[in-house]
Design an enzyme around this catalytic site. Structure first.
Site, PDB file in Angstrom:
ATOM      1  N   GLU A 127      61.577  28.244 -11.636  1.00 34.16           N
ATOM      2  CA  GLU A 127      60.497  29.194 -11.896  1.00 34.16           C
ATOM      3  C   GLU A 127      59.446  29.144 -10.799  1.00 34.16           C
ATOM      4  OE1 GLU A 127      61.564  30.880 -15.693  1.00 34.16           O
ATOM      5  OE2 GLU A 127      61.681  28.773 -15.164  1.00 34.16           O
ATOM      6  N   THR A 128      58.899  30.324 -10.518  1.00 33.73           N
ATOM      7  CA  THR A 128      57.695  30.461  -9.689  1.00 33.73           C
ATOM      8  C   THR A 128      56.651  31.162 -10.542  1.00 33.73           C
ATOM      9  OG1 THR A 128      58.926  30.589  -7.604  1.00 33.73           O
ATOM     10  CG2 THR A 128      56.691  31.484  -7.627  1.00 33.73           C
TER      11      THR A 128
END
Length: 262
Positions: free
Chosen positions: A46-47
């Site tokens: 995830e970002t």
């Protein structure tokens, strides 16, 4: 155009443990394509991107392939960045997601506590097509808003699962949470989500919005300890508050860098 980026290991007190997330503070939103491309380039599970909005922060989360409704470890990482590197004042951070509503993170020493909506899980009939992607048969299956929850007999089963990701990827869901009662903590889990381009997520905060209500009922207690048994492992503390769940963890900064956008 340049932009600061951080990489943080979440739900751990040591580097190279827990779940790594990228965090990108923004002055204003980039296009959806730019956000997705940055997440794809980072190639982490995830970002998180956030933009300040008065006294709160608007937040979004992207895997390398899709935007997701909620992400615990990247929210924890974002709060760690705000508290320690982006000059947020006070011990509470107010966040808002268009997909998940109001979220808060509170600081207690080096522990950060997420306050997320509790998932509503329903038990389903245990049919072979649901668990055909696993080498061990679960004893029960539930379905929440986005994920299936498979319950197994013991911690050894969770460790010995050998998932068939092609089979799991056929199920209509974000991913599969697998869980059992723990030997040294209240419960253990793993999380598989080939649907989002991640075969096994190292530590999944949002999965504990399903896990905490389930185990609170099973164990007749509201405060719970948990471990996610990926290769990196992660340790969490959970508290079930009926419609909300508190999920606590620690974090470590791995890297600070600069994105150069043309």
């Amino acid at each position: 155009m340049t932009n600061t980026i951080y990489q943080v290991d979440a739900f751990t007190n040591s580097l190279f443990g827990g779940n790594p997330a990228a965090v990108c503070p923004l002055d204003k939103w980039l296009s959806d394509d730019q956000l997705q491309n940055i997440a794809m380039e980072n190639n982490l599970s995830e970002t998180a991107f956030y933009v300040r909005d008065g006294n709160r922060y608007l937040i979004r989360w992207f895997t390398p392939e899709v935007e997701v409704d909620l992400c615990g470890h990247a929210t924890l990482a974002s709060a760690f960045v705000l508290f320690n590197h982006e000059n947020h004042l006070g011990d509470t951070i107010e966040l808002f997601s268009e997909r998940s509503g109001n979220l808060t993170v509170t600081k207690h020493g080096d522990w950060l506590t997420l306050n997320f909506p509790s998932d509503d899980i329903k038990q389903l009939e245990l049919t072979e097509n649901l668990y055909s992607g696993f080498n061990i048969r679960p004893k029960a299956v539930y379905k929440g808003k986005t994920d299936y929850l498979f319950v197994f007999d013991n911690e050894t089963d969770i460790k010995n699962l050998n998932p068939d990701f092609a089979e799991i990827g056929k199920l209509d869901c974000r991913g599969i949470i697998v869980t059992a009662k723990g030997s040294t903590v209240d419960f253990v889990s793993r999380f598989f989500t080939p649907q989002c381009g991640i075969n096994e997520d190292p530590v999944t905060g949002s999965a504990h919005t399903s896990l905490a209500p389930y185990w609170a009922e099973q164990l007749n207690k509201t405060s719970l300890t948990a471990m996610q048994l990926s290769e990196r492992e992660g340790y969490l503390k959970c508290k079930h508050l009926e419609s909300r769940v508190e999920i606590s963890g620690q974090a470590k900064l791995y890297m600070t860098g600069t994105i150069i956008l043309e």
